[in-house]
Design a protein around this motif. Structure first.
Motif, short mmCIF file in Angstrom:
data_model
loop_
_atom_site.label_atom_id
_atom_site.label_comp_id
_atom_site.label_asym_id
_atom_site.label_seq_id
_atom_site.Cartn_x
_atom_site.Cartn_y
_atom_site.Cartn_z
N THR A 245 5.39 -12.27 -2.77
CA THR A 245 4.64 -12.17 -4.03
C THR A 245 3.47 -11.20 -3.99
O THR A 245 2.97 -10.81 -5.05
N LEU A 246 3.01 -10.81 -2.82
CA LEU A 246 1.90 -9.87 -2.76
C LEU A 246 2.36 -8.48 -3.21
O LEU A 246 3.56 -8.16 -3.15
N PRO A 247 1.44 -7.64 -3.65
CA PRO A 247 1.82 -6.28 -4.07
C PRO A 247 2.53 -5.52 -2.96
O PRO A 247 2.26 -5.71 -1.77
N ARG A 248 3.43 -4.64 -3.34
CA ARG A 248 4.21 -3.89 -2.37
C ARG A 248 3.31 -3.09 -1.43
O ARG A 248 3.60 -2.96 -0.24
N GLU A 249 2.21 -2.56 -1.95
CA GLU A 249 1.29 -1.78 -1.12
C GLU A 249 0.68 -2.65 -0.02
O GLU A 249 0.50 -2.20 1.12
N THR A 250 0.37 -3.90 -0.36
CA THR A 250 -0.19 -4.82 0.64
C THR A 250 0.84 -5.12 1.72
O THR A 250 0.53 -5.17 2.91
N VAL A 251 2.08 -5.33 1.29
CA VAL A 251 3.16 -5.60 2.25
C VAL A 251 3.37 -4.39 3.15
O VAL A 251 3.58 -4.52 4.36
N ALA A 252 3.32 -3.19 2.58
CA ALA A 252 3.52 -1.98 3.37
C ALA A 252 2.42 -1.83 4.43
O ALA A 252 2.69 -1.46 5.58
N THR A 253 1.19 -2.11 4.03
CA THR A 253 0.08 -2.04 4.99
C THR A 253 0.26 -3.06 6.10
O THR A 253 0.07 -2.76 7.29
N ALA A 254 0.63 -4.28 5.72
CA ALA A 254 0.85 -5.33 6.72
C ALA A 254 2.01 -4.96 7.64
O ALA A 254 1.95 -5.20 8.86
N ALA A 255 3.07 -4.38 7.08
CA ALA A 255 4.21 -3.99 7.90
C ALA A 255 3.82 -2.94 8.92
O ALA A 255 4.27 -2.97 10.07
N ALA A 275 3.11 6.78 18.98
CA ALA A 275 1.71 6.43 18.73
C ALA A 275 1.14 7.22 17.56
O ALA A 275 0.42 6.67 16.71
N ALA A 276 1.46 8.51 17.49
CA ALA A 276 0.96 9.34 16.39
C ALA A 276 1.54 8.88 15.06
O ALA A 276 0.83 8.83 14.04
N ALA A 277 2.81 8.53 15.05
CA ALA A 277 3.43 8.05 13.81
C ALA A 277 2.81 6.74 13.36
O ALA A 277 2.54 6.54 12.16
N LEU A 278 2.56 5.84 14.29
CA LEU A 278 1.97 4.55 13.94
C LEU A 278 0.54 4.72 13.44
O LEU A 278 0.13 4.05 12.49
N ASP A 279 -0.22 5.61 14.06
CA ASP A 279 -1.58 5.87 13.59
C ASP A 279 -1.55 6.35 12.14
O ASP A 279 -2.37 5.94 11.31
N ALA A 280 -0.60 7.23 11.84
CA ALA A 280 -0.49 7.75 10.47
C ALA A 280 -0.10 6.64 9.50
O ALA A 280 -0.67 6.52 8.41
N LEU A 281 0.86 5.82 9.88
CA LEU A 281 1.33 4.76 8.99
C LEU A 281 0.23 3.73 8.72
O LEU A 281 0.04 3.29 7.57
N VAL A 282 -0.48 3.33 9.76
CA VAL A 282 -1.57 2.38 9.57
C VAL A 282 -2.66 2.98 8.69
O VAL A 282 -3.31 2.28 7.90
N GLY A 283 -2.83 4.29 8.79
CA GLY A 283 -3.82 4.97 7.95
C GLY A 283 -3.32 5.32 6.57
O GLY A 283 -4.05 5.96 5.79
N GLY A 284 -2.09 4.94 6.25
CA GLY A 284 -1.55 5.19 4.92
C GLY A 284 -1.03 6.60 4.71
O GLY A 284 -0.83 7.02 3.56
N ARG A 285 -0.78 7.33 5.79
CA ARG A 285 -0.29 8.70 5.66
C ARG A 285 1.22 8.74 5.88
O ARG A 285 1.75 7.99 6.70
N PRO A 286 1.92 9.61 5.18
CA PRO A 286 3.38 9.67 5.31
C PRO A 286 3.81 10.25 6.65
O PRO A 286 3.09 11.06 7.26
N VAL A 287 4.97 9.84 7.10
CA VAL A 287 5.55 10.34 8.35
C VAL A 287 7.00 10.68 8.07
O VAL A 287 7.75 9.88 7.51
N GLU A 288 7.41 11.88 8.48
CA GLU A 288 8.79 12.28 8.28
C GLU A 288 9.62 11.90 9.50
O GLU A 288 9.20 12.09 10.64
N LEU A 289 10.79 11.36 9.24
CA LEU A 289 11.69 10.98 10.33
C LEU A 289 13.04 11.66 10.14
O LEU A 289 13.69 11.49 9.10
N LEU A 325 9.68 3.51 8.33
CA LEU A 325 9.67 4.95 8.06
C LEU A 325 10.63 5.33 6.93
O LEU A 325 10.48 6.39 6.32
N THR A 326 11.61 4.48 6.66
CA THR A 326 12.55 4.76 5.57
C THR A 326 12.17 3.99 4.31
O THR A 326 13.00 3.75 3.44
N ASP A 327 10.89 3.60 4.23
CA ASP A 327 10.31 3.02 3.02
C ASP A 327 10.95 1.69 2.64
O ASP A 327 11.28 1.44 1.48
N LEU A 328 11.13 0.83 3.64
CA LEU A 328 11.63 -0.52 3.41
C LEU A 328 10.63 -1.52 4.01
O LEU A 328 10.91 -2.19 5.00
#
Length: 386
Positions: A245-255, A275-289, A325-328
């Motif tokens: 039930t939480l907003p998708r953005e909140t779930v994405a941050t938690a994920a 490590a670099a990809a995870l740092d970017a994801l936690v910071g809300g930045r996109p990562v290409e895979l 990384l595939t937006d799920l």
């Protein structure tokens, strides 16, 4: 097997429960002295002093309070009923004509007339057992399994066993050095079984493999998994209701935060590309895979090595990261929570924190899940889902 040892252990257990978990209320009041004596007469056995002391303290517990083996503490009536049932099972195993002789000669490999089950798994006949046979084994704690019989060696006495429980609770360590940890969830004590994550293997300084390496497994393609069904989210209880039930953005941050935790715990984060990809994801930045980029090649390499090392948790950490990384994010979060529940005793508290620590809702019922309107979760009304 002294009564003092059991009393001191219960002092520590009750004190810890009173401070950390309302499950304390799930322990029953003392058994009447006359009932403890009457049960022993009816069963024809003498209870060890620490079992008597335990019954004097708590005449069993409700089903929500479990010991580290996930057995429920029995009261006087439960000890008599469960032990009587197992005596009946033994009688069926022994030849009817020679039953008395066989019981006298039986070494207790399966069950014995002088065994008393004091904690029950409830779902099956399995449970913790104390040896009430006169002699050197008197008071020893074992566990009965309906398929294989009774296995002793769990503790020399019930007082010692309860002391180990108290040590585990107070120190936050695995029970008897094993895999079962004490965890408080929603105010109740639970015992979680954790696997070793083996984060030590692999050399992060090695360069990623070549894209021409034919031995590299492919990354899971997007949409290759079954839809995320409500039943998988439901296993998380109140936390699952938040995820749904939480907003998708909140779930994405938690994920992202959960995946980072899992990568740290399994050694996946040791690799610089990860490590670099995870740092970017936690910071809300996109990562290409891509399967042929540095990150993709590293993840493919880890999948191959995880299989070779029989290290499923690191391989699953790769899958969780790929889902993210595939937006799920919902799939990634639920999968990560499932993996972390097997390797981290504090996974529930960490998941709640990563979701922003909102108030936990009551345990959702079936109607909640069947009427759930979240396109990321298949509630059973759709044939497909994201």
């Amino acid at each position: 097997m002294s009564a003092d040892a059991a009393q001191q252990a219960w002092d520590r257990i009750d004190s810890w429960l009173g401070a950390h978990a309302p499950a304390y209320a799930m322990l029953n009041p003392p058994a009447p002295e006359e009932e403890i004596a009457a049960v022993q007469r009816r069963m024809g056995v003498t209870f060890p002093p620490d079992l008597v002391a335990t019954l004097r303290r708590h005449d069993g517990a409700h089903e929500d309070f479990l010991l580290p083996t996930h057995d429920r503490l029995l009261g006087t009536r439960g000890c008599e009923e469960r032990s009587g049932f197992l005596r009946g099972m033994l009688a069926e195993v022994l030849d009817a004509d020679d039953e008395e002789d066989d019981e006298e000669d039986d070494d207790g490999a399966y069950w014995h007339h002088h065994f008393v089950q004091f904690a029950s798994y409830d779902i099956t006949a399995d449970g913790l057992t104390v040896d009430c046979r006169p002699g050197t084994s008197f008071g020893a704690v074992g566990r009965f399994f309906d398929e294989s019989g009774t296995d002793f060696g769990h503790a020399p006495s019930l007082g010692a066993y309860l002391g180990d429980v108290a040590n585990s609770l107070e120190r936050g360590l695995p029970f008897q050095g094993g895999r079962t940890w004490p965890v408080v969830s929603d105010g109740a004590l639970e015992w979680d079984a954790s696997e070793r994550s083996h984060p030590e293997w692999g050399d992060p300084s090695d360069p990623p493999p070549s894209a021409d390496d034919a031995s590299l497994p492919a990354l899971p393609p997007r949409g290759s998994e079954e839809p995320l069904r409500a039943v998988h989210v439901r296993k998380l209880g109140g936390l699952g209701a938040l995820v749904a039930t939480l907003p998708r953005e909140t779930v994405a941050t938690a994920a992202a935060r959960q995946t980072r935790r899992l990568a740290d715990e399994t050694g996946l984060a040791r690799y610089p590309e990860v490590a670099a990809a995870l740092d970017a994801l936690v910071g809300g930045r996109p990562v290409e895979l891509t399967g042929t980029g540095p990150l993709g090649l590293r993840l493919r390499q880890v999948r191959r090595e995880a299989s070779a090392h029989h290290n499923g948790v690191r391989g699953q950490a790769v899958t969780c990261l790929v889902l993210l990384l595939t937006d799920l994010p919902h799939r990634a979060l639920v999968r990560t929570a499932d993996v972390r529940s097997r390797i981290s005793p504090d996974w529930r508290a960490a998941l709640h924190a990563d979701l922003g620590s909102p108030p936990l809702p009551p345990e959702p019922d079936t109607a909640f899940w069947t009427t759930l309107d979240n396109p990321a979760i298949d509630a059973g009304r759709r044939s497909t889902g994201v």
